[in-house]
Design an enzyme around this catalytic site. Structure first.
Site, PDB file in Angstrom:
ATOM      1  N   HIS A 191      -8.389  45.744 -14.718  1.00 11.63           N
ATOM      2  CA  HIS A 191      -8.518  47.060 -14.103  1.00 11.63           C
ATOM      3  C   HIS A 191      -8.451  48.153 -15.173  1.00 11.63           C
ATOM      4  O   HIS A 191      -7.899  47.947 -16.256  1.00 11.63           O
ATOM      5  CB  HIS A 191      -7.433  47.254 -13.042  1.00 11.63           C
ATOM      6  CG  HIS A 191      -7.657  46.405 -11.822  1.00 11.63           C
ATOM      7  ND1 HIS A 191      -6.903  46.490 -10.682  1.00 11.63           N
ATOM      8  CD2 HIS A 191      -8.597  45.443 -11.573  1.00 11.63           C
ATOM      9  CE1 HIS A 191      -7.353  45.621  -9.781  1.00 11.63           C
ATOM     10  NE2 HIS A 191      -8.368  44.972 -10.299  1.00 11.63           N
ATOM     11  N   CYS A 214      -1.573  46.802 -10.619  1.00 15.48           N
ATOM     12  CA  CYS A 214      -1.495  47.764 -11.729  1.00 15.48           C
ATOM     13  C   CYS A 214      -0.203  48.574 -11.673  1.00 15.48           C
ATOM     14  O   CYS A 214       0.276  49.047 -12.706  1.00 15.48           O
ATOM     15  CB  CYS A 214      -2.688  48.701 -11.708  1.00 15.48           C
ATOM     16  SG  CYS A 214      -4.191  47.845 -12.184  1.00 15.48           S
ATOM     17  N   GLU A 225      -6.768  50.856 -15.517  1.00 14.67           N
ATOM     18  CA  GLU A 225      -5.423  51.255 -15.974  1.00 14.67           C
ATOM     19  C   GLU A 225      -4.914  50.293 -17.038  1.00 14.67           C
ATOM     20  O   GLU A 225      -4.320  50.706 -18.046  1.00 14.67           O
ATOM     21  CB  GLU A 225      -4.414  51.203 -14.815  1.00 14.67           C
ATOM     22  CG  GLU A 225      -4.735  52.024 -13.594  1.00 14.67           C
ATOM     23  CD  GLU A 225      -5.553  51.252 -12.559  1.00 14.67           C
ATOM     24  OE1 GLU A 225      -6.558  50.610 -12.954  1.00 14.67           O
ATOM     25  OE2 GLU A 225      -5.224  51.299 -11.367  1.00 14.67           O
ATOM     26  N   THR A 243     -44.778  48.595   5.027  1.00 12.36           N
ATOM     27  CA  THR A 243     -44.762  49.338   3.765  1.00 12.36           C
ATOM     28  C   THR A 243     -45.295  48.486   2.620  1.00 12.36           C
ATOM     29  O   THR A 243     -46.021  48.973   1.755  1.00 12.36           O
ATOM     30  CB  THR A 243     -43.332  49.851   3.467  1.00 12.36           C
ATOM     31  OG1 THR A 243     -42.932  50.678   4.554  1.00 12.36           O
ATOM     32  CG2 THR A 243     -43.263  50.629   2.177  1.00 12.36           C
TER      33      THR A 243
END
Ligand code: AOF
Ligand code: ZN
Length: 373
Positions: free
Chosen positions: A53, A87, A55, A201
């Site tokens: 992560h 964390c 942090e 499309t």
């Protein structure tokens, strides 16, 4: 929050943005660690492949300088054991005195508990608020939606004339919007996990639906064609550019002969039957969620646009307006179908935001107000 705090947080947000197409299905997060003397001692940008992560990356870089410092995180630090330990524990162990976050983590497993645990342990926690909070929440809007519903955030994107037309009756060569607007759309595609169009499309435009931003992505942009009878031509550009990134959504009404063709081409075909004989769009969106697709963009024609709106699967619209008027009863409107037959029955939009794309061109972004069903 001082001006200095805001500056560091803007830097953390910039780092989070570097996780475009690299963090999904997890959130985009950036962190900046400032030591007790006010100097930057570490930073981090989360990528899914990198695992750690934001942090933790910042804390590891700062080492012993983290003690007594401030960490600026674009998202509330996590309090749960997932692919990595919480964390919050790493922040506490490092002796950080102050945590500044830009938004709460709307993942229901967290949603404020990270902030609570830090405060309970005596860490000062400040929530940025204002423009920074808005930007941070916007960046992780698809992740928050996915964490709460298990489905991707669905955005319907269209380029249209000022009078709401997407195609002329006789000749559709050339583009509606400018090259600048189309470049902008490439950026939007880049930030999505999947993109869908309809067979109509593909037949009309022979579109590729690829991410041509040139920027790196962890997973290929998943391309989906809604095609209830498997009419998708084997020599269409979307098929020719197949690179393990295409799914054809169909129904059991598709002929075995057509299914054999796709089996030979190794292109996955999935059946989503509905009582109307069309592809069941709700089921399709649920399935995408089960495949960890956090964001889906739809770039389609009048028919599919109506079908997805009517099925209630669209969360947001993104409309690029060109300074043009086509007029005529025969040119195609952005949304076809039977439409809503009374003004009172119109689909409602909220949180409308407009922005300038190029000279004389603007775009509108808005949320669909969900109808009770
Ligand atoms: C991230 N990156 O920098 C932060 C996250 O165990 P994980 O890695 O799957 O992550 C669990 C949760 O932690 C994640 O869903 C999110 O709510 C939170 N914070 N996640 O991937 C980060 N700070
Ligand atoms: Zn975390």
């Amino acid at each position: 929050m001082t001006e200095t705090d805001r500056r560091w947080m803007r830097e953390a947000l910039e780092l989070a943005r570097q996780g475009d197409a690299l963090a999904s299905p997890n959130p985009q997060v950036g962190a900046v660690l400032v030591d007790a003397s006010g100097r930057k001692a570490g930073s981090g940008c989360y990528t899914y492949a990198g695992r750690k992560h934001a942090e933790v990356l910042a804390l590891e870089e700062a080492g012993s300088l983290a003690r007594g410092g401030t960490i600026y995180v674009s998202l509330e630090p996590c309090s749960i054991q997932g692919r990595t330990p919480p964390c919050v524990d790493s922040v506490l162990n490092a002796g950080i005195s102050r945590v500044v976050t830009a938004t709460r983590d709307r993942n229901p497993d967290i949603d404020g508990s990270g902030i609570e645990r830090l405060r309970a342990a005596g860490v000062e926690v400040e929530e940025a608020g204002g423009e920074l909070a808005f930007e941070a929440a916007r960046l992780n809007e698809p992740f928050f939606h996915f964490a709460r519903t298990g489905r991707p955030l669905v955005t319907l994107k269209t380029a249209l004339t000022l009078d709401g037309k997407i195609a002329a009756p006789d000749d559709n060569t050339g583009w509606i919007t400018s090259a600048t607007a189309r470049q902008h759309v490439q950026g939007v595609r880049h930030r999505h996990d999947a993109i869908m169009t309809g067979i109509g499309t593909v037949q009309a435009d022979d579109c590729r639906l690829t991410d041509r931003s040139g920027l790196p992505r962890r997973r290929p942009l998943m391309r989906i064609v809604a095609d209830s009878l498997l009419r998708l031509p084997g020599d269409s550009r979307i098929v020719e550019t197949f690179d393990d990134d295409l799914v054809v959504a169909t129904t059991s009404a598709a002929s075995p002969k057509r299914r054999d063709l796709f089996a030979r081409l190794n292109i996955p075909v999935r059946v989503f039957d509905s009582p109307t004989g069309r592809v069941d769009l709700q089921q399709l969106v649920e399935w995408l969620g089960s495949r960890q697709i956090v964001s889906l963009m739809i770039e389609a024609g009048a028919k599919l646009n109506w079908a997805v709106l009517e099925a209630g699967v669209v969360d947001k619209v993104l409309l690029y307006f060109a300074p043009k008027i086509l007029g005529g009863f025969d040119s195609l409107p952005m949304v076809g179908g039977i439409g809503r037959r009374s003004r009172a029955g119109a689909l409602q939009l909220s949180s409308l935001r407009t922005f300038t794309v190029a000279e004389n061109e603007f775009a509108v972004e808005a949320d669909i107000v969900k109808e009770a069903r």
